[in-house]
Write an enzyme that holds these catalytic residues in place. Structure first.
Site, PDB file in Angstrom:
ATOM      1  N   GLU A  69       0.788  -1.186  -0.125  1.00  0.00           N
ATOM      2  CA  GLU A  69       0.344  -0.097  -0.539  1.00  0.00           C
ATOM      3  C   GLU A  69       0.462   1.315   0.114  1.00  0.00           C
ATOM      4  O   GLU A  69      -0.149   2.298  -0.644  1.00  0.00           O
ATOM      5  CB  GLU A  69      -0.689  -0.336   0.510  1.00  0.00           C
ATOM      6  CG  GLU A  69      -2.066   0.970   0.967  1.00  0.00           C
ATOM      7  CD  GLU A  69      -3.031   1.147  -0.088  1.00  0.00           C
ATOM      8  OE1 GLU A  69      -2.917   2.122  -0.563  1.00  0.00           O
ATOM      9  OE2 GLU A  69      -3.429   0.583  -0.141  1.00  0.00           O
ATOM     10  N   HIS A  87      -5.195  10.869 -17.647  1.00  0.00           N
ATOM     11  CA  HIS A  87      -5.416  10.775 -18.949  1.00  0.00           C
ATOM     12  C   HIS A  87      -5.514   8.721 -18.710  1.00  0.00           C
ATOM     13  O   HIS A  87      -5.009   8.575 -17.200  1.00  0.00           O
ATOM     14  CB  HIS A  87      -3.320  10.819 -18.986  1.00  0.00           C
ATOM     15  CG  HIS A  87      -3.212  10.342 -19.979  1.00  0.00           C
ATOM     16  ND1 HIS A  87      -2.238   9.168 -20.580  1.00  0.00           N
ATOM     17  CD2 HIS A  87      -2.671  10.766 -21.039  1.00  0.00           C
ATOM     18  CE1 HIS A  87      -1.788   8.815 -22.101  1.00  0.00           C
ATOM     19  NE2 HIS A  87      -1.820  10.482 -22.161  1.00  0.00           N
ATOM     20  N   ASP A  95      -4.284   1.774 -12.275  1.00  0.00           N
ATOM     21  CA  ASP A  95      -4.779   0.599 -11.606  1.00  0.00           C
ATOM     22  C   ASP A  95      -4.140  -0.688 -11.685  1.00  0.00           C
ATOM     23  O   ASP A  95      -4.223  -1.478 -10.152  1.00  0.00           O
ATOM     24  CB  ASP A  95      -5.440   0.236 -12.140  1.00  0.00           C
ATOM     25  CG  ASP A  95      -6.883   1.059 -12.792  1.00  0.00           C
ATOM     26  OD1 ASP A  95      -7.234   2.179 -11.774  1.00  0.00           O
ATOM     27  OD2 ASP A  95      -8.328   1.032 -14.107  1.00  0.00           O
TER      28      ASP A  95
END
Length: 121
Positions: A69, A87, A95
């Protein structure tokens, strides 16, 4: 320019590492949430009296999630700095980094299940 000695350089590195550590636990909601979850599982470990080996696996799982994380947060901040407006490629990078956290969290969940399900049964 004078090159600093090895020990001074390592001390500075440790100082910067702890500065980043405290910045994460003060400001990043995902890290704070995961620290709370880690605290719950640590409490469960004491409550159930898990074994030394189970503690090792639990600590490794917690570290895996928090470390992943933290890297995800760094990647997101770099992406936002380099390209502040939306963008598609930046979105894909974010992602994928988030997907890495998901892998870590699912692994930690599996470790937690292997440790705690027998105690609940």
């Amino acid at each position: 320019m004078k090159k600093e000695n090895f020990i001074v350089g390592r001390i500075k590195s440790i100082k910067y590492a702890f500065a980043g550590f405290f910045l994460l636990i003060r400001t990043e909601h995902a890290i704070i949430s995961q620290l709370i979850i880690a605290g719950v599982f640590t409490g469960m470990g004491f409550y159930f009296g898990i074994s030394r080996e189970e503690w090792i696996w639990q600590i490794l799982a917690i570290g895996l999630v928090l470390g992943t994380e933290s890297l995800n947060t760094a990647i997101e901040k770099i992406c936002d700095f380099i390209h502040p407006e939306y963008h598609q490629n930046i979105g894909t990078i974010k992602d994928v980094a988030s997907g890495a956290v998901t892998f870590a969290a699912l692994t930690a969940l599996a470790v937690g299940a292997l440790i705690y399900i027998p105690y609940f049964l």
